[in-house]
Enzyme design. Structure first.
Site, PDB file in Angstrom:
ATOM      1  N   HIS A 119       0.806  -1.229   0.000  1.00  0.00           N
ATOM      2  CA  HIS A 119       0.000   0.000   0.000  1.00  0.00           C
ATOM      3  C   HIS A 119       0.832   1.269   0.000  1.00  0.00           C
ATOM      4  CE1 HIS A 119      -3.743  -2.328   1.657  1.00  0.00           C
ATOM      5  NE2 HIS A 119      -3.526  -2.517   0.367  1.00  0.00           N
ATOM      6  N   CYS A 130       3.942  15.896 -12.765  1.00  0.00           N
ATOM      7  CA  CYS A 130       5.098  15.397 -13.530  1.00  0.00           C
ATOM      8  C   CYS A 130       5.505  13.989 -13.110  1.00  0.00           C
ATOM      9  CB  CYS A 130       6.285  16.355 -13.402  1.00  0.00           C
ATOM     10  SG  CYS A 130       7.064  16.323 -11.777  1.00  0.00           S
ATOM     11  N   CYS A 150       7.688  21.633 -10.079  1.00  0.00           N
ATOM     12  CA  CYS A 150       7.007  21.967 -11.335  1.00  0.00           C
ATOM     13  C   CYS A 150       5.698  22.706 -11.072  1.00  0.00           C
ATOM     14  CB  CYS A 150       6.742  20.705 -12.158  1.00  0.00           C
ATOM     15  SG  CYS A 150       5.337  19.737 -11.565  1.00  0.00           S
ATOM     16  N   GLY A 187      -2.202  -8.723  12.830  1.00  0.00           N
ATOM     17  CA  GLY A 187      -2.719  -7.365  13.004  1.00  0.00           C
ATOM     18  C   GLY A 187      -3.432  -6.806  11.794  1.00  0.00           C
TER      19      GLY A 187
END
Ligand code: OAD
Length: 239
Positions: A119, A130, A150, A187
Site C-alpha cells: 500500500h 510530472c 514543477c 494485526g
C-alpha cells in the site's frame, strides 16, 4: 502455540514463511489502526479521506490528515512485534518474506529489509503533474498542500481506495503466498482486498495459516492456529 512454533521452526529450516502484517502490528507503537476507534480523525473515517476524489475535492483537508498521521508515525518506534519479525528474517533471510499493508516504515526501522509494500509509503511524495517521486520526512509539512518544483500538487505515494496495487509488489506478494508453507497474518482485519486475498492464496496453495490478532477476523476460518493477543506479546513468544 507449541505446534505453531514447531511449524515455524520447520519452515525456517526447510520451507518458506510469509509474515503478512496490517495496522495492528503498529498499534503498540501508538500508530492508530484504520478501523479501530482511534482511526477516526475529526470524525472522518480513512475510507472517506484516502481516495483520489477526496483529494481533488479538498487537497488541504486530506493533507491535514496525512500530516497528522506523519507526526504520530514520526514519533513512533518499532515495538517487540516488529523486532521479532526482523529477527526471524535475520536468522534465515532466504526462507522468510515480509509482506505489509502498512505505510509507516516501522518494519524497516526495526531492521527488516526487502519488505513487500502493498500500500505504498507515507514518507514518499509523488507529483500528480510530472510524476516525480521523492522521500520527505519533514514533520509537519508546510505549507499544505505541498507542491512540486514543477508547481504540481504532491500526494503521498500511498494506494488509495479504488487504485491498483503496485504491480511488482503484488506479484512478489502473490508469489510468496503461493510458495509459503507457513503463512502468518498479523494485526490485519483482513477486510481490504486484494491484499486480504493473500490469506486465501496461501491456504489454497497448501500453506498452514496462523493468525495473530486480539480480535476475530474473517480470515480466522482459514487458520490452523489463532493466536489471540497483541502482536508485541505474541510474536516474541513465537520467536
Ligand atoms: P485495520 O485497522 O482494518 O485492522 C487492524 C487490525 O489489527 C484489527 O483486526 C485489530 O483487531 C488488530 N489489532 C489491534 N491491535 C492489535 C495488536 N496490538 N496486535 C495485533 N493486532 C491488533 O488495518 P488493516 O487490516 O491494516 O489501506 O487495514 C487494511 C488496509 O485498510 C490498510 O492498509 C489501509 C486501510 O484502509 C490503505 O491505506 C490502502
Amino acid at each position: 502455540m507449541e505446534s505453531a512454533i514447531e511449524a515455524l521452526r520447520r519452515s525456517l529450516q526447510t520451507g518458506q514463511i510469509v509474515a503478512f502484517t496490517g495496522a495492528g502490528i503498529s498499534a503498540e507503537s501508538r500508530v492508530p489502526t484504520f478501523r479501530g476507534a482511534d482511526g477516526l480523525w475529526r470524525n472522518y473515517s480513512p475510507e472517506r479521506l484516502a481516495t483520489a476524489e477526496a483529494f481533488w475535492e479538498d487537497p488541504h483537508l486530506v493533507w491535514e490528515w496525512y500530516d497528522w498521521l506523519r507526526g504520530l508515525i514520526h514519533a513512533a518506534r518499532p515495538n517487540p512485534g516488529h523486532l521479532a519479525l526482523a529477527e526471524l528474517q535475520r536468522r534465515e533471510p532466504a526462507r522468510f518474506t515480509l509482506v505489509t499493508q502498512n505505510m509507516d516504515g516501522l518494519h524497516e526501522l526495526a531492521g527488516s529489509h526487502d519488505v513487500v509494500k502493498l500500500h505504498g509509503d507515507i514518507w514518499i511524495l509523488r507529483c500528480m503533474q510530472c510524476g516525480r517521486e521523492g522521500r520527505n520526512r519533514q514533520v509537519p509539512l508546510a505549507p499544505l498542500p505541498p507542491l512540486c518544483r514543477c508547481g504540481g500538487l504532491l500526494r503521498p505515494a500511498i494506494v488509495w481506495f479504488g487504485e491498483m496495487l503496485p504491480e511488482d509488489q503484488w506479484e512478489r506478494a502473490a508469489h510468496a503466498a503461493q510458495n509459503a508453507d507457513t503463512f502468518v497474518a498479523i494485526g490485519t482485519s483482513a477486510l481490504v482486498y486484494p491484499a486480504a486475498g493473500l490469506v486465501q492464496v496461501a491456504r489454497r496453495s497448501g500453506a498452514r495459516v496462523a493468525i495473530v490478532n486480539p480480535d476475530p477476523t474473517p480470515a480466522d476460518e482459514l487458520a490452523e492456529w489463532i493466536l489471540r493477543g497483541p502482536a508485541g506479546e505474541v510474536l516474541p513468544r513465537l520467536l
